[in-house]
Design a protein around this motif. Structure first.
Motif, PDB file in Angstrom:
ATOM      1  N   ASP A  30       4.188  33.618  33.339  1.00 51.38           N
ATOM      2  CA  ASP A  30       4.190  35.162  33.501  1.00 51.38           C
ATOM      3  C   ASP A  30       5.586  35.643  33.657  1.00 51.38           C
ATOM      4  O   ASP A  30       6.207  35.298  34.506  1.00 51.38           O
ATOM      5  N   LYS A  31       6.156  36.487  32.793  1.00 52.53           N
ATOM      6  CA  LYS A  31       7.476  36.687  32.653  1.00 52.53           C
ATOM      7  C   LYS A  31       7.774  38.224  33.224  1.00 52.53           C
ATOM      8  O   LYS A  31       8.663  38.807  33.035  1.00 52.53           O
ATOM      9  N   GLY A  32       6.537  38.774  33.769  1.00 54.85           N
ATOM     10  CA  GLY A  32       6.977  40.034  34.633  1.00 54.85           C
ATOM     11  C   GLY A  32       6.212  40.966  33.415  1.00 54.85           C
ATOM     12  O   GLY A  32       5.934  40.970  32.340  1.00 54.85           O
ATOM     13  N   SER A  33       6.151  42.279  33.984  1.00 58.49           N
ATOM     14  CA  SER A  33       5.870  43.458  32.981  1.00 58.49           C
ATOM     15  C   SER A  33       6.705  43.942  32.003  1.00 58.49           C
ATOM     16  O   SER A  33       5.998  44.606  31.150  1.00 58.49           O
ATOM     17  N   LEU A  34       7.841  43.709  32.144  1.00 59.99           N
ATOM     18  CA  LEU A  34       8.973  44.240  31.108  1.00 59.99           C
ATOM     19  C   LEU A  34       8.994  43.038  29.832  1.00 59.99           C
ATOM     20  O   LEU A  34       9.510  43.543  28.829  1.00 59.99           O
ATOM     21  N   ASN A  35       8.552  42.067  30.032  1.00 59.73           N
ATOM     22  CA  ASN A  35       8.882  40.903  29.101  1.00 59.73           C
ATOM     23  C   ASN A  35       7.339  40.207  28.615  1.00 59.73           C
ATOM     24  O   ASN A  35       6.545  40.121  29.632  1.00 59.73           O
ATOM     25  N   PRO A  36       7.113  40.098  27.451  1.00 63.88           N
ATOM     26  CA  PRO A  36       5.897  39.499  27.033  1.00 63.88           C
ATOM     27  C   PRO A  36       5.826  38.092  27.504  1.00 63.88           C
ATOM     28  O   PRO A  36       6.690  37.046  27.459  1.00 63.88           O
ATOM     29  N   ASP A  37       4.598  37.625  28.163  1.00 64.60           N
ATOM     30  CA  ASP A  37       4.466  36.312  28.523  1.00 64.60           C
ATOM     31  C   ASP A  37       4.450  35.414  27.290  1.00 64.60           C
ATOM     32  O   ASP A  37       4.289  35.709  26.107  1.00 64.60           O
ATOM     33  N   ASN A  38       4.880  34.139  27.349  1.00 59.01           N
ATOM     34  CA  ASN A  38       4.921  33.459  26.592  1.00 59.01           C
ATOM     35  C   ASN A  38       3.700  31.903  26.890  1.00 59.01           C
ATOM     36  O   ASN A  38       3.430  31.607  27.925  1.00 59.01           O
TER      37      ASN A  38
END
Length: 133
Positions: free
Chosen positions: A116-124
């Motif tokens: 979970d990379k947060g709301s501004l970055n897409p998750d991988n």
């Protein structure tokens, strides 16, 4: 002789049922910052544990310095993804059941691990594994 044939038939039916509910390995799932290890799954027959897809394993935060959490995603029978959160900077053991309430048993399941990379970055996420009994 008829008793022997009947016994053999019942034994074969029991072996088939036992095989359907036996544990199978999930290979290690990896993506940047997250991994799922020691994974196993099984499909329960109709009438047992909701006819569910059961999975177990260890969800690991593989990069303690990135500040991101990790999670598992599991999907059955055309429903949306279910999410199971891990814990930052540690590993958690998971043992979950997923099933389709409208059917007697589950025979189609997908699983993957994500960071979970947060709301501004897409998750991988790792490549998705697809399982059938």
């Amino acid at each position: 002789m008829a008793t022997g044939i009947l016994t053999a038939g019942l034994f074969a039916a029991g072996v088939g049922t036992a095989f359907a509910a036996s544990w199978h390995s999930i290979p290690t799932l990896k993506t940047g910052g997250a991994s799922f290890t020691s994974g196993q799954y099984k499909f329960h027959p109709a009438g047992s544990s909701h006819g569910a897809f059961q999975w177990t394993g260890k969800l690991n935060d593989a990069d303690h310095g990135d500040g991101h959490n990790v999670y598992m995603q599991v999907k059955v029978e055309g429903y949306g993804w279910s999410r199971y959160n891990g814990k930052q900077k540690s590993s958690v053991s998971l043992n979950k059941l997923n099933w389709d309430g409208a059917q007697r048993y589950t025979d189609d399941a997908y699983i993957r691990v994500c960071r979970d990379k947060g709301s501004l970055n897409p998750d991988n996420c790792s490549p998705t594994k697809h399982y059938r009994p």
